[in-house]
Scaffold this motif. Structure first.
Motif: not given
Length: 542
Positions: A97-122
């Motif tokens: 069902a999923c076409s992984w090669d067409k992905l272009s709009i992602y959710q912020i990875p949790h490791y980057l999300r946790d490293s940011s002190s301000d969620d207003k950045a994303y």
């Protein structure tokens, strides 16, 4: 081994088998025996269980030891096996069902999300675009303005809403394949979202270029005017989780202008709309863009280390994915674009992905100054194009404002998620992070015109770069700064350069120090001369 298909025959056979075993062992066959009574009870229970089941053919297998098992009965182990197979079947369906090669709009990875002190950045604060933040309570106030923009489009073009809905319905599957993960909207809701959000974005793009008044908006409009919330809206619209596929915007604009095959215009409108977010001094107008392109024909730019390269044209949507991707291309405009890195190559031992402790491309400004390296501003709007020659590090000017953190964070996140693009922007940010270790480093770069910021103080700028690169997965060998870093480090490790730098810093750092040093040298020369003549006169008197 015996196979039995009749339940009653099976019961009598088991009873006969047990009686035969007890007679052979010499045990009385009277049912008063406790053991035999227990076995009788077990056989009766078995017979009752078999009778309670439907009168269907049942395959029972009895081995030589008298043990039996029922094929078709569900044991705990077989239940586990069935559950495992069901999960594998679901995984197969997900892959189909999923076409992984067409992905272009992602959710912020949790490791980057946790490293940011301000969620207003994303996380958008004013407006939602796409399905990830659709319907959130704090963003619902902007929905009525989206409907106003759609109403303006329909009145201005004399189109029926069904034209847009039917058009988006034809490409909805392609649009869904661009998003990562499951989407909570049903088919109709997703199509409505594409039309509503897409027309809203196009109205903002066209208004920023053509003016909102010709589009039918009041000069005091709270949203459709180049003031008020516009800066916050621009910052929300450049976020990775807040994107619409570029082909959707092209399709909608083509319907409005009567040219369904229209391509490229949305990318140009997007660059003009997001121009205030550019971390450069000059606005990216058509005149300036042509000036930059003409001046670059006489200069060779090599921001990558690969051998096969092509010219990047940010205004071409041939490979444009969404507005963030177009904006990133414009930042790296006229540079060389390397082919996608091979996954195996990226994770091999020869090209090992380095963690934070292994991302040191270059020493800090303070350390380089001690080694005699000078810093000068390079006059170009390509902020990533840094040069080093004869002990001088020439860095283009970088403009930092209150939206820079969000912009840089989302650009880095996109390069982290999308393997089909290079890590050129991440390389630049990590290079600057290595240079800036303290507010003093920022102050020195600011003094030389390299960094211009609108933040509170130099400490905030240092904190900005130090936070951006936390938990970033980065291949140090895949950075286009590698040759430059090696040249700087060779100069840094040369002892003669360090000695000369220490001499300048300690004895020639101001006019009074120079005068004192010269006076000390003259005094030393006179003292040595007096000592020499005293000794010479002692051994060879006149």
């Amino acid at each position: 081994m015996v196979a039995v298909f009749n339940k009653e025959l099976l019961s009598w056979y088991l009873i006969t088998l047990k009686i035969k075993e007890t007679l052979q062992l010499g045990v009385p066959s009277a049912p008063s025996s406790g053991m035999l009574s227990t076995e009788f009870q077990e056989q009766q229970n078995l017979q009752q269980d078999l009778q309670q089941e439907p009168s269907q053919s049942l395959h029972i297998t009895i081995n030589e030891g008298g043990e039996y098992f029922q094929e078709g009965a569900t044991s705990p182990e077989s239940e586990w096996m069935i559950s495992t197979k069901e999960k594998l079947e679901q995984a197969c369906e997900d892959d189909e069902a999923c076409s992984w090669d067409k992905l272009s709009i992602y959710q912020i990875p949790h490791y980057l999300r946790d490293s940011s002190s301000d969620d207003k950045a994303y996380v958008p604060q004013i407006v939602s675009l796409g399905p990830y933040h659709h319907g959130k309570r704090r963003l619902r106030q902007m929905e009525r303005h989206k409907w106003r923009s759609l109403n303006h489009v329909l009145k201005r073009t004399n189109h029926d809403i069904r034209l847009y809905l039917d058009s988006m319905n034809e490409i909805k599957e392609r649009a869904i394949s661009c998003y990562e993960g499951s989407i909570s909207l049903n088919s109709n809701e997703f199509v409505e979202m594409l039309v509503l959000d897409g027309c809203f974005v196009l109205e903002l793009f066209r208004g920023a270029t053509e003016g909102f008044a010709p589009l039918g908006y009041s000069r005091n409009d709270p949203v459709f005017a180049m003031r008020g919330l516009m800066h916050s809206i621009q910052r929300d619209m450049i976020m990775l989780e807040n994107q619409l596929p570029l082909f959707v915007l092209d399709h909608l604009l083509g319907i409005q202008l009567g040219n369904p095959d229209l391509k490229g215009l949305v990318a140009d409108l997007a660059l003009r709309f997001f121009d205030p977010l550019m971390p450069t001094d000059e606005p990216l107008t058509k005149k300036n863009r042509n000036k930059v392109e003409s001046s670059e024909k006489n200069e060779t730019i090599t921001p990558t280390t690969t051998t096969t390269t092509t010219i990047c044209d940010p205004l071409s949507d041939e490979d444009g994915l969404h507005c963030l991707d177009v904006f990133r291309r414009s930042l790296l405009r006229r540079g060389t674009v390397r082919p996608p890195s091979n996954w195996t190559k990226r994770w091999s031992n020869a090209h090992r992905v380095a963690d934070k402790r292994q991302q040191q491309l270059i020493h800090s400004v303070s350390s380089l100054r001690e080694a005699g390296i000078k810093f000068k501003k390079r006059k170009t709007d390509r902020f990533w194009d840094i040069k080093f020659k004869d002990g001088i590090l020439r860095i283009p000017r970088l403009l930092i404002h209150d939206g820079t953190k969000s912009l840089f964070f989302n650009l880095i996140a996109f390069e982290q998620c999308h393997l089909e693009c290079s890590n050129d922007f991440t390389s630049y940010v990590i290079f600057m992070d290595n240079l800036i270790n303290s507010p003093a480093d920022v102050g020195y770069l600011h003094y030389h015109g390299i960094i211009e910021h609108w933040l509170g103080n130099d400490a905030e700028v240092a904190e900005l770069f130090n936070r951006l690169c936390r938990e970033v997965v980065f291949d140090i060998n895949d950075s286009y700064f590698c040759p430059l870093s090696e040249a700087v480090n060779r100069y840094y490790n040369h002892r003669w350069s360090t000695w000369c730098a220490n001499l300048r810093h300690n004895y020639f750092n101001n006019p009074w120090a120079i005068i004192s040093s010269v006076a000390a040298v003259v005094l030393l020369v006179f003292t040595l001369a007096q000592t020499f003549y005293s000794i010479y006169g002692y051994y060879k008197p006149l």
